[in-house]
Write an enzyme that holds these catalytic residues in place. Structure first.
Site, PDB file in Angstrom:
ATOM      1  N   ASP A  71      16.124   1.175  47.882  1.00 45.00           N
ATOM      2  CA  ASP A  71      15.588   2.241  48.728  1.00 45.00           C
ATOM      3  C   ASP A  71      15.862   3.616  48.126  1.00 45.00           C
ATOM      4  O   ASP A  71      16.996   3.907  47.708  1.00 45.00           O
ATOM      5  CB  ASP A  71      16.233   2.197  50.118  1.00 45.00           C
ATOM      6  CG  ASP A  71      15.460   1.343  51.098  1.00 45.00           C
ATOM      7  OD1 ASP A  71      14.268   1.084  50.870  1.00 45.00           O
ATOM      8  OD2 ASP A  71      16.066   0.932  52.114  1.00 45.00           O
ATOM      9  N   GLU A 107       7.623  -2.727  59.569  1.00 42.87           N
ATOM     10  CA  GLU A 107       8.771  -2.883  60.467  1.00 42.87           C
ATOM     11  C   GLU A 107       8.396  -2.607  61.912  1.00 42.87           C
ATOM     12  O   GLU A 107       7.816  -1.578  62.234  1.00 42.87           O
ATOM     13  CB  GLU A 107       9.914  -1.947  60.047  1.00 42.87           C
ATOM     14  CG  GLU A 107      11.154  -2.085  60.917  1.00 42.87           C
ATOM     15  CD  GLU A 107      12.378  -1.379  60.364  1.00 42.87           C
ATOM     16  OE1 GLU A 107      13.414  -1.396  61.048  1.00 42.87           O
ATOM     17  OE2 GLU A 107      12.285  -0.813  59.253  1.00 42.87           O
ATOM     18  N   GLU A 142       9.540   5.210  52.342  1.00 43.80           N
ATOM     19  CA  GLU A 142       8.879   5.149  53.636  1.00 43.80           C
ATOM     20  C   GLU A 142       7.723   6.129  53.716  1.00 43.80           C
ATOM     21  O   GLU A 142       7.813   7.249  53.203  1.00 43.80           O
ATOM     22  CB  GLU A 142       9.883   5.463  54.757  1.00 43.80           C
ATOM     23  CG  GLU A 142      11.035   4.474  54.843  1.00 43.80           C
ATOM     24  CD  GLU A 142      12.027   4.820  55.949  1.00 43.80           C
ATOM     25  OE1 GLU A 142      13.027   4.084  56.075  1.00 43.80           O
ATOM     26  OE2 GLU A 142      11.810   5.812  56.682  1.00 43.80           O
TER      27      GLU A 142
END
Length: 272
Positions: free
Chosen positions: A91, A190, A123
């Site tokens: 990440d 998610e 993201e």
């Protein structure tokens, strides 16, 4: 579609795309240290995510926001040293890519050079397109992440299911298509409705990995400490606990303390 499982000696980004084409589900778990990563890798898990969830699981922060790029590199390097088969995705932490595509590239390069990771994850959709393009142009594979994006928790104000309304659902589909066209090799969805997640998986050719996104996607990811029951306060609907290590470990530690205090440990056979 065939569901026959092929044995892969080493998982790559191409492997994952091939698995989707063949109808093979993709398994993905988190790891943040050498010992855990070695076990996860040896179990045949396809992808290991060095997630910014280390901020919660390893450091005890309330959100993923505090973890730094240096800390992510430390965790990722520890994981990479344990790996023989799994693809390691790292990440990009909050603040290392959102505002400036050049900064995003510098952050991704540092992760790849200093940790030995195989890919990065970030993201967002349209708003981070330029950052993704910069990273991809440097030859660094990128995994996207849509739906509930924990780094934006203060924007959303809640960890509830995302894209239940039509407008947000349409944007999520558009962003997924954009991520594929931009060059991402996979996307994590998610906490979105299962029907929507399945639609996304059917509309794009890259793998869709779900967490709280139903079974119509191409694979699943969980936080290892959650599925092992090491963390016991977190109980979302999507979480299946495969062990209750919290109780087992607590009992073991308690027994050890009892044995030390009673003089039972070490016994004659445990001494030199």
């Amino acid at each position: 579609m065939s569901t026959a499982k092929k044995e892969y000696k080493r998982i790559t980004t191409k492997t994952l795309v091939d698995m989707k084409k063949k109808g093979e589900k993709i398994s993905m778990l988190t790891a943040y240290d050498f010992t855990m990563a070695k076990i996860v890798d040896s179990a045949g898990i396809d992808v290991i995510l060095v997630g910014d969830s280390a901020s919660n699981v390893m450091a005890g922060h309330e959100t993923t926001l505090p973890i730094t790029l240096d800390q992510m590199i430390y965790h990722a390097a520890s994981v990479v040293r344990a790996i023989e088969r799994s693809l390691v995705v790292v990440d990009l932490p909050f603040g290392s890519y959102q505002s400036d595509p050049k900064e995003a590239l510098r952050s991704a390069i540092r992760i790849m050079k200093e940790s030995g990771g195989h890919a990065v994850k970030l993201e967002g959709g349209k708003e981070v397109k330029e950052s993704i393009k910069r990273i991809l142009n440097a030859g660094i594979p990128v995994m996207g992440h849509l739906g509930l994006t924990p780094q934006s928790i203060y924007k959303f104000g809640t960890y509830t299911v995302r894209a239940k309304e039509e407008e947000e659902a349409e944007k999520l589909i558009e962003d997924a298509i954009l991520l594929e066209k931009t060059g991402c090799f996979a996307v994590v969805l998610e906490k979105v409705p299962a029907k929507l997640a399945q639609e996304v998986a059917e509309r794009i050719s890259i793998p869709v990995i779900g967490i709280g996104a139903g079974n119509g996607v191409d694979g699943q990811v969980l936080v290892t400490h959650d599925m092992l029951g090491m963390t016991h306060e977190f109980n979302p609907r999507f979480l299946r606990r495969y062990l209750d290590l919290y109780t087992e470990m607590k009992n073991a530690f308690s027994q050890y303390s009892t044995d030390v205090k009673s003089g039972d440990f070490p016994n004659d056979s445990e001494q030199y």
